[in-house]
Design a protein around this motif. Structure first.
Motif, PDB file in Angstrom:
ATOM      1  N   ARG A 150      88.520 -43.039 -26.654  1.00 36.10           N
ATOM      2  CA  ARG A 150      88.433 -44.208 -25.789  1.00 36.10           C
ATOM      3  C   ARG A 150      88.532 -45.512 -26.565  1.00 36.10           C
ATOM      4  O   ARG A 150      88.799 -46.555 -25.993  1.00 36.10           O
ATOM      5  CB  ARG A 150      87.118 -44.176 -25.022  1.00 36.10           C
ATOM      6  CG  ARG A 150      87.007 -42.953 -24.134  1.00 36.10           C
ATOM      7  CD  ARG A 150      85.759 -42.979 -23.346  1.00 36.10           C
ATOM      8  NE  ARG A 150      85.980 -43.823 -22.185  1.00 36.10           N
ATOM      9  CZ  ARG A 150      85.058 -44.077 -21.279  1.00 36.10           C
ATOM     10  NH1 ARG A 150      83.869 -43.581 -21.411  1.00 36.10           N
ATOM     11  NH2 ARG A 150      85.325 -44.855 -20.262  1.00 36.10           N
ATOM     12  N   CYS A 151      88.298 -45.473 -27.869  1.00 34.61           N
ATOM     13  CA  CYS A 151      88.296 -46.683 -28.691  1.00 34.61           C
ATOM     14  C   CYS A 151      89.712 -47.227 -28.825  1.00 34.61           C
ATOM     15  O   CYS A 151      90.653 -46.488 -29.098  1.00 34.61           O
ATOM     16  CB  CYS A 151      87.718 -46.369 -30.073  1.00 34.61           C
ATOM     17  SG  CYS A 151      87.595 -47.800 -31.147  1.00 34.61           S
ATOM     18  N   VAL A 152      89.865 -48.540 -28.641  1.00 32.28           N
ATOM     19  CA  VAL A 152      91.159 -49.200 -28.795  1.00 32.28           C
ATOM     20  C   VAL A 152      91.200 -50.053 -30.056  1.00 32.28           C
ATOM     21  O   VAL A 152      92.132 -50.808 -30.257  1.00 32.28           O
ATOM     22  CB  VAL A 152      91.506 -50.052 -27.550  1.00 32.28           C
ATOM     23  CG1 VAL A 152      91.748 -49.173 -26.352  1.00 32.28           C
ATOM     24  CG2 VAL A 152      90.438 -51.082 -27.269  1.00 32.28           C
ATOM     25  N   CYS A 179      81.804 -53.397 -25.814  1.00 28.12           N
ATOM     26  CA  CYS A 179      82.957 -52.497 -25.846  1.00 28.12           C
ATOM     27  C   CYS A 179      83.660 -52.494 -24.486  1.00 28.12           C
ATOM     28  O   CYS A 179      83.045 -52.138 -23.473  1.00 28.12           O
ATOM     29  CB  CYS A 179      82.515 -51.083 -26.215  1.00 28.12           C
ATOM     30  SG  CYS A 179      83.894 -49.942 -26.391  1.00 28.12           S
ATOM     31  N   PRO A 180      84.934 -52.886 -24.426  1.00 25.80           N
ATOM     32  CA  PRO A 180      85.614 -52.961 -23.129  1.00 25.80           C
ATOM     33  C   PRO A 180      85.936 -51.596 -22.527  1.00 25.80           C
ATOM     34  O   PRO A 180      86.127 -51.492 -21.321  1.00 25.80           O
ATOM     35  CB  PRO A 180      86.897 -53.726 -23.443  1.00 25.80           C
ATOM     36  CG  PRO A 180      87.140 -53.505 -24.879  1.00 25.80           C
ATOM     37  CD  PRO A 180      85.789 -53.349 -25.514  1.00 25.80           C
ATOM     38  N   THR A 181      85.985 -50.545 -23.337  1.00 22.84           N
ATOM     39  CA  THR A 181      86.332 -49.221 -22.826  1.00 22.84           C
ATOM     40  C   THR A 181      85.136 -48.284 -22.711  1.00 22.84           C
ATOM     41  O   THR A 181      85.290 -47.166 -22.247  1.00 22.84           O
ATOM     42  CB  THR A 181      87.383 -48.561 -23.740  1.00 22.84           C
ATOM     43  OG1 THR A 181      86.850 -48.449 -25.056  1.00 22.84           O
ATOM     44  CG2 THR A 181      88.668 -49.351 -23.760  1.00 22.84           C
ATOM     45  N   GLY A 182      83.976 -48.710 -23.149  1.00 26.38           N
ATOM     46  CA  GLY A 182      82.788 -47.864 -23.085  1.00 26.38           C
ATOM     47  C   GLY A 182      82.824 -46.721 -24.083  1.00 26.38           C
ATOM     48  O   GLY A 182      82.316 -45.635 -23.811  1.00 26.38           O
ATOM     49  N   ALA A 183      83.402 -46.951 -25.236  1.00 21.03           N
ATOM     50  CA  ALA A 183      83.541 -45.902 -26.239  1.00 21.03           C
ATOM     51  C   ALA A 183      82.275 -45.709 -27.070  1.00 21.03           C
ATOM     52  O   ALA A 183      82.141 -44.713 -27.756  1.00 21.03           O
ATOM     53  CB  ALA A 183      84.712 -46.223 -27.168  1.00 21.03           C
ATOM     54  N   ASN A 197      83.276 -42.657 -29.351  1.00 24.91           N
ATOM     55  CA  ASN A 197      84.325 -41.759 -28.873  1.00 24.91           C
ATOM     56  C   ASN A 197      85.672 -42.376 -29.244  1.00 24.91           C
ATOM     57  O   ASN A 197      86.088 -43.364 -28.654  1.00 24.91           O
ATOM     58  CB  ASN A 197      84.210 -41.575 -27.366  1.00 24.91           C
ATOM     59  CG  ASN A 197      85.133 -40.510 -26.845  1.00 24.91           C
ATOM     60  OD1 ASN A 197      86.002 -40.012 -27.557  1.00 24.91           O
ATOM     61  ND2 ASN A 197      84.952 -40.148 -25.580  1.00 24.91           N
ATOM     62  N   GLU A 234      77.495 -51.757 -27.662  1.00 26.72           N
ATOM     63  CA  GLU A 234      77.775 -50.947 -26.478  1.00 26.72           C
ATOM     64  C   GLU A 234      78.149 -51.829 -25.299  1.00 26.72           C
ATOM     65  O   GLU A 234      79.061 -51.519 -24.535  1.00 26.72           O
ATOM     66  CB  GLU A 234      76.557 -50.095 -26.138  1.00 26.72           C
ATOM     67  CG  GLU A 234      76.747 -49.179 -24.971  1.00 26.72           C
ATOM     68  CD  GLU A 234      75.510 -48.341 -24.696  1.00 26.72           C
ATOM     69  OE1 GLU A 234      75.618 -47.435 -23.849  1.00 26.72           O
ATOM     70  OE2 GLU A 234      74.455 -48.570 -25.297  1.00 26.72           O
ATOM     71  N   CYS A 254      89.621 -52.721 -31.025  1.00 30.27           N
ATOM     72  CA  CYS A 254      89.756 -54.155 -30.751  1.00 30.27           C
ATOM     73  C   CYS A 254      88.844 -54.997 -31.629  1.00 30.27           C
ATOM     74  O   CYS A 254      89.111 -56.170 -31.860  1.00 30.27           O
ATOM     75  CB  CYS A 254      89.467 -54.437 -29.283  1.00 30.27           C
ATOM     76  SG  CYS A 254      87.780 -54.025 -28.785  1.00 30.27           S
TER      77      CYS A 254
END
Length: 140
Positions: A88-90, A54-58, A85, A51, A92
């Motif tokens: 929001r997940c990229v 995670c750069p996007t907070g997914a 989520n 958590e 990475c």
């Protein structure tokens, strides 16, 4: 117009995308999965490092204390709530790198279409059951 008429009589031009893209997309990361050691024991120890990474907070993790009589994970804590989520997940792979016990891995599922927005929120129960067996491979 001539190219359209030529294509009309030349036969089928459709390419089956499943067979064509499977080999090309096998190296790309897909949807995340949570690995389990055995049927009732999860690998996740509730450290929440995925958590934080995670750069996007997914990813959302809530840890709880593990019961010694009926352990859920091998550690002192376990993830009582584990949600990803996908909107929001990229993909990475930072969560996969940050996990000390290799609990979360990116699988090879790339067909992620759903009919409503609720389908993009993956809960712990969904993450523990892969759509196909033996697709979880740790990237090196």
């Amino acid at each position: 117009m001539g190219m359209t008429l030529k294509g009309l009589f030349s036969g089928t031009l459709t390419v089956q995308y499943r067979g064509a893209t499977r080999c090309r997309l096998s190296a790309l990361p897909g949807a995340p999965r949570v690995a389990a050691i055995r049927e009732r024991i999860e690998r996740c120890i509730g450290c929440c490092l995925c958590e934080a990474a995670c750069p996007t907070g997914a990813i959302h993790v809530e840890a709880a204390e593990n019961d010694p009589a009926h352990p859920v994970s091998p550690g002192e804590r376990y993830a009582s709530v584990y949600e990803v989520n996908l909107m929001r997940c990229v993909f990475c792979g930072d969560c996969e790198t940050a996990c000390p016990v290799e609990a979360i891995v990116l699988g090879h599922d790339f067909e992620l279409a759903v009919y409503n927005r609720d389908g993009f929120l993956l809960t712990k129960e969904t993450l523990l059951k892969p759509t196909r067996p033996n697709v979880i491979v740790r990237a090196e």
